[in-house]
Write an enzyme that holds these catalytic residues in place. Structure first.
Site, PDB file in Angstrom:
ATOM      1  CD  GLU A 293       4.359   7.476  -0.527  1.00 59.60           C
ATOM      2  OE1 GLU A 293       5.578   7.268  -0.703  1.00 59.60           O
ATOM      3  OE2 GLU A 293       3.657   6.766   0.211  1.00 59.60           O
TER       4      GLU A 293
ATOM      5  CD  GLU B  73       0.825   3.659  -0.785  1.00 55.58           C
ATOM      6  OE1 GLU B  73       1.644   3.428   0.142  1.00 55.58           O
ATOM      7  OE2 GLU B  73       1.158   4.111  -1.895  1.00 55.58           O
TER       8      GLU B  73
END
Length: 390
Positions: free
Chosen positions: A265, A326
C-alpha cells in the site's frame, strides 16, 4: 507446460575454499521418496563465481584447489518447472563459487499440484578423493504456474484463487513460535478454511510455514517487508536487498507462485519499483511479480496487478492479469463471541465477494483480509476469515 522428459539444473554453491587441495567433485542425486531416479558426478576443475548482485554480470574464475562447504541449488532447465534452488549456505565470503550440474531428459515426473503436492529431493555431496567433505539437500516440485488473461493457470488448468492473508503473530510471543505451531497455521488455512492460496502479509514468513504449504498444496504470494512507508536512498537499497534475500531463501518452494516486490500500500516510486521488479526477474525468471497497492491508478511495473479492494461490488479489473489481495476484513470484523446474526452477515459478505470473483474470468481470484491475526485488544482468537466451500 512441462515436456514429457524435463531437465533439471542443480547450481551448487561452494561457500569457502581453502588453498592447497585437489580432487574436488560434486555428487548429485535426484530422489523421489526413497528412490534415486537420477545421479551425476562431476569434478571441479573450475567454476564461475556466483553473481554477487542482480545487476552485476558473473565473472569466470578458477576455483582454488581446496575444501569447502557446498549447498545444492536447482533451477529448471527450460521446462517451466519450479525446481529446488537454495541460497548459499554457511559462513565465509559473500561471493561463493558455483557450479551447475545438469540432468537432461529425466524420466517422466509427477507434477506438484494443489490436490497432489508431489515433492522431490536433491541431495548434493562435496567430495575430495572419494571422501565426503560436506553435504546438503533441498526439497522441490515440478510444476508450471502462470497468471494469464484467462486467470491463474497451474499445470495447464485454470485455478480460481481463493484465500486469506496471514500475519505471523501470536498472543504474547509475536512471531516467536516453533515449527509445530507455524505448520499448524498452514493446516488451518488449507484443511479447515479450504483456502488454496495464502499471502504472507506483509513480510517473508517462517520456513516451517512455507514447508507446510509445499506439503499441503497451499499456494503462496510472498512479499517483501513494509507497510505504506518509503524511506530515503539507503532505505530503498535495503528494500531491494530484501527482494534479493527473500527470493534466494525461498525460491525452492513450489508453493510460491508470485513475488510481491512493492511495499504494501505504498505510493508509486518508479525508480525503486523498477529496481525491485528487475531484481526479482533477474534472480528468478521462472516466476511472475506483483506488488500490492491500494489505488487503481497505480503504475504497473510488475507482471500482475494486485490490488486491495474493500468495496462491494468489487471494482472491475483494469489490467489483463489481475488479483484482488484484500477484501472485507476490518470493514466488518468479527470475534468468536459475537452474536449469530453478526457472524452470519460476516460470512455472507465474504460469500458475496467470492461469488463475484468466481463469476468473472478476469479476476484470477481473491485473498481476503485477514486470517490468523492477533491485535493488542484481541488476543484470544486468531482466525477471522470464513471457510470457503470447495
Amino acid at each position: 507446460m512441462l515436456s514429457s522428459h524435463p531437465g533439471l539444473e542443480v547450481d551448487c554453491f561452494i561457500q569457502h575454499i581453502d588453498a592447497g587441495g585437489r580432487g574436488l567433485a560434486l555428487e548429485v542425486e535426484l530422489v523421489d521418496g526413497e528412490r534415486v531416479i537420477a545421479r551425476a558426478s562431476e569434478p571441479l576443475p573450475g567454476s564461475r563465481r556466483a553473481q554477487p548482485s542482480a545487476h552485476e554480470p558473473a565473472a569466470s574464475v578458477q576455483v582454488p584447489e581446496s575444501t569447502g562447504a557446498a549447498a545444492a541449488v536447482t533451477s529448471p532447465a527450460g521446462t517451466g518447472a519450479a525446481a529446488a534452488v537454495t541460497s548459499p549456505a554457511g559462513t565465509g565470503p559473500a561471493e561463493p563459487y558455483s557450479h551447475t550440474v545438469r540432468f537432461e531428459k529425466l524420466p517422466p515426473v509427477s507434477l506438484w499440484d494443489i490436490d497432489h503436492p508431489h515433492l522431490y529431493t536433491v541431495r548434493v555431496r562435496l567430495v575430495r578423493d572419494g571422501r565426503v567433505i560436506d553435504n546438503d539437500s533441498r526439497t522441490f516440485g515440478f510444476r508450471s504456474a502462470r497468471f494469464t488473461e484467462g486467470g491463474f493457470e497451474l499445470n495447464g488448468r485454470i485455478v480460481k484463487l481463493r484465500g486469506l492473508n496471514r500475519h505471523q503473530n501470536f498472543p504474547f510471543v509475536g512471531p516467536a513460535m516453533p515449527r509445530r505451531v507455524q505448520r499448524r497455521d498452514a493446516e488451518i488455512l488449507r484443511k479447515e478454511l479450504k483456502c488454496n492460496i495464502v499471502r504472507t502479509s506483509h513480510y517473508p514468513q517462517s520456513r516451517h510455514f512455507l514447508d507446510a504449504c509445499d506439503e499441503l498444496g497451499l499456494l503462496v504470494l510472498e512479499e517483501i517487508p513494509g507497510w505504506q512507508h518509503i524511506g530515503d536512498a539507503a532505505w530503498k537499497d535495503l528494500a531491494v536487498d530484501n527482494v534479493r534475500r527473500m527470493i534466494r531463501r525461498d525460491w525452492n518452494h513450489p508453493s510460491v507462485i508470485l513475488w510481491g516486490v512493492r511495499i504494501n500500500e505504498s505510493p508509486d516510486d518508479h525508480e525503486l519499483y523498477t529496481r525491485t521488479n528487475r531484481t526479482a526477474h533477474e534472480l528468478d525468471p521462472t516466476r511472475q511479480t506483483g506488488g500490492i497497492r491500494a489505488f487503481r491508478s497505480s503504475e504497473l511495473l510488475e507482471d500482475v496487478f494486485t490490488l486491495n479492494d474493500f468495496g462491494f461490488p468489487l471494482q472491475a479489473p483494469n489490467h489483463p492479469l489481475y488479483l484482488n489481495t484484500e477484501f472485507i476484513g476490518h470493514t466488518y470484523s468479527t470475534k468468536t463471541t459475537d452474536n449469530a446474526d453478526h457472524l452470519i452477515e460476516h460470512a455472507l459478505r465474504h460469500a458475496r465477494v467470492h461469488d463475484q470473483l468466481a463469476s468473472d474470468a478476469r479476476y484470477a481470484g481473491g485473498i481476503a483480509w485477514c486470517a490468523l491475526i492477533t491485535t493488542p485488544t484481541r488476543t484470544s482468537a486468531r482466525a477471522t476469515g470464513s471457510a470457503i466451500t470447495e
